[in-house]
Design a protein around this motif. Structure first.
Motif, PDB file in Angstrom:
ATOM      1  N   UNK A   1       0.845  -1.098  -0.006  1.00 18.42           N
ATOM      2  CA  UNK A   1      -0.013  -0.149  -0.078  1.00 18.42           C
ATOM      3  C   UNK A   1       0.986   1.157   0.136  1.00 18.42           C
ATOM      4  N   UNK A   2       0.386   2.253  -0.654  1.00 18.53           N
ATOM      5  CA  UNK A   2       1.257   3.418  -0.822  1.00 18.53           C
ATOM      6  C   UNK A   2       0.837   4.566   0.383  1.00 18.53           C
ATOM      7  N   UNK A   3       1.638   5.488   0.582  1.00 20.23           N
ATOM      8  CA  UNK A   3       1.298   6.118   1.547  1.00 20.23           C
ATOM      9  C   UNK A   3      -0.146   7.067   1.389  1.00 20.23           C
ATOM     10  N   UNK A   4       0.126   7.368   0.005  1.00 12.66           N
ATOM     11  CA  UNK A   4      -1.279   8.036  -0.376  1.00 12.66           C
ATOM     12  C   UNK A   4      -2.473   7.306  -0.111  1.00 12.66           C
ATOM     13  N   UNK A   8      -5.564   8.314   2.529  1.00 13.68           N
ATOM     14  CA  UNK A   8      -7.017   8.201   2.239  1.00 13.68           C
ATOM     15  C   UNK A   8      -8.002   7.312   3.044  1.00 13.68           C
ATOM     16  N   UNK A   9      -7.339   6.203   3.178  1.00 10.06           N
ATOM     17  CA  UNK A   9      -8.258   4.879   3.841  1.00 10.06           C
ATOM     18  C   UNK A   9      -8.444   5.520   5.512  1.00 10.06           C
ATOM     19  N   UNK A  15     -14.629  11.326   7.265  1.00  6.50           N
ATOM     20  CA  UNK A  15     -15.539  12.068   6.763  1.00  6.50           C
ATOM     21  C   UNK A  15     -16.835  11.595   6.732  1.00  6.50           C
ATOM     22  N   UNK A  16     -17.088  10.198   6.311  1.00  6.81           N
ATOM     23  CA  UNK A  16     -18.438   9.637   6.668  1.00  6.81           C
ATOM     24  C   UNK A  16     -19.092   9.783   7.946  1.00  6.81           C
ATOM     25  N   UNK A  17     -18.356   9.820   9.086  1.00  6.68           N
ATOM     26  CA  UNK A  17     -18.936   9.923  10.370  1.00  6.68           C
ATOM     27  C   UNK A  17     -19.300  11.290  10.504  1.00  6.68           C
ATOM     28  N   UNK A  18     -18.527  12.351   9.868  1.00  5.50           N
ATOM     29  CA  UNK A  18     -18.817  13.737  10.094  1.00  5.50           C
ATOM     30  C   UNK A  18     -20.269  14.083   9.213  1.00  5.50           C
ATOM     31  N   UNK A  19     -20.166  13.540   7.993  1.00  2.00           N
ATOM     32  CA  UNK A  19     -21.472  13.875   7.168  1.00  2.00           C
ATOM     33  C   UNK A  19     -22.501  13.213   7.912  1.00  2.00           C
ATOM     34  N   UNK A  20     -22.473  11.932   8.294  1.00  2.00           N
ATOM     35  CA  UNK A  20     -23.607  11.356   9.177  1.00  2.00           C
ATOM     36  C   UNK A  20     -24.132  12.267  10.276  1.00  2.00           C
ATOM     37  N   UNK A  21     -23.280  12.555  11.088  1.00  2.00           N
ATOM     38  CA  UNK A  21     -23.455  13.378  12.322  1.00  2.00           C
ATOM     39  C   UNK A  21     -23.975  14.610  11.894  1.00  2.00           C
TER      40      UNK A  21
END
Length: 52
Positions: A1-4, A8-9, A15-21
């Protein structure tokens, strides 16, 4: 796996938790109190949690 891809993972769940909240807070802020109470009451009964 690359650092990028590792970076991202890590951010996708955050981000999903923030949008859901934010969606949850926005929706509950605009619903009438009686409707929110009735929904919570129905969930308590559906899960078998005593509330009376």
């Amino acid at each position: 796996m690359t650092a990028k891809s590792q970076t991202a993972s890590r951010f996708v769940p955050a981000i999903f938790a923030a949008v859901l909240g934010l969606a949850l807070i926005t929706l509950t802020g605009h619903v009438q109190a009686a409707a929110l109470h009735d929904a919570a009451h129905d969930v308590r009964h559906a899960t078998g949690f005593p509330c009376h």
